[in-house]
Design a protein around this motif. Structure first.
Motif, short mmCIF file in Angstrom:
data_model
loop_
_atom_site.label_atom_id
_atom_site.label_comp_id
_atom_site.label_asym_id
_atom_site.label_seq_id
_atom_site.Cartn_x
_atom_site.Cartn_y
_atom_site.Cartn_z
N GLY A 1 6.05 7.86 -7.20
CA GLY A 1 5.67 6.49 -7.50
C GLY A 1 6.29 5.49 -6.54
N TRP A 2 5.53 4.48 -6.26
CA TRP A 2 5.97 3.38 -5.39
C TRP A 2 5.50 2.12 -6.07
N ASP A 3 6.43 1.33 -6.54
CA ASP A 3 6.09 0.17 -7.35
C ASP A 3 5.41 -0.92 -6.54
N SER B 1 0.82 -1.20 0.00
CA SER B 1 0.00 0.00 0.00
C SER B 1 0.86 1.25 0.00
N GLY B 2 0.35 2.28 -0.64
CA GLY B 2 0.93 3.62 -0.54
C GLY B 2 1.78 4.03 -1.70
N GLY C 1 0.84 -1.20 -12.64
CA GLY C 1 0.87 -0.42 -11.41
C GLY C 1 0.88 -1.30 -10.17
N GLY C 2 -0.11 -2.21 -10.07
CA GLY C 2 -0.21 -3.09 -8.89
C GLY C 2 0.67 -4.31 -8.99
N ILE C 3 0.57 -5.03 -10.11
CA ILE C 3 1.35 -6.26 -10.31
C ILE C 3 1.91 -6.26 -11.73
N LYS D 1 1.57 3.41 -7.46
CA LYS D 1 1.76 4.21 -8.67
C LYS D 1 3.14 3.94 -9.25
N SER D 2 3.17 3.34 -10.44
CA SER D 2 4.43 3.03 -11.10
C SER D 2 4.77 4.18 -12.06
N GLN D 3 5.98 4.74 -11.92
CA GLN D 3 6.38 5.88 -12.73
C GLN D 3 7.75 5.69 -13.36
N ARG D 4 8.20 4.45 -13.56
CA ARG D 4 9.55 4.18 -14.07
C ARG D 4 9.59 4.26 -15.58
#
Length: 105
Positions: free
Chosen positions: A8-10, A2-3, A44-46, A34-37
């Motif tokens: 972004g936090w993968d 979570s979070g 985003g989640g998986i 939130k994936s921002q790479r």
């Protein structure tokens, strides 16, 4: 899992080949990821890459974002994916808000 913050936090990444053992995610809650790479921000989640068999069962994937790519909730490429009895909601991405896949099955 979570979070996320503004950068972004993968979420969860699953990578492997067909010789790897299968992966089962069961009764998981994945939220606010939130994936921002850029440019590799699919899932985003998986995020699932490779030939490894993956099962996602009785889980919730909520409010997940793929910042540049596809599959806000789940991105699956090249794997045999089974998604059963899951809630995927309020996810977003450029392609496939909830799920983006080019899995074999």
């Amino acid at each position: 899992v979570s979070g996320h913050d503004e950068y972004g936090w993968d979420g969860i990444g699953i990578f492997g080949d067909e010789q790897s053992e299968s992966v089962i995610l069961k009764y998981c809650v994945i939220r606010d990821v939130k994936s921002q790479r850029y440019p590799d921000s699919d899932g985003g989640g998986i995020t699932i890459y490779g030939d490894k068999p993956v099962s996602i069962l009785n889980s919730s994937i909520v409010h997940c974002i793929s910042g540049y790519g596809g599959g806000g909730g789940i991105f699956c490429s090249g794997s045999n994916c089974l998604i059963d009895s899951c809630i995927i909601s309020n996810c977003s991405a450029n392609y496939g808000g909830g799920i983006m896949t080019n899995c074999d099955t």
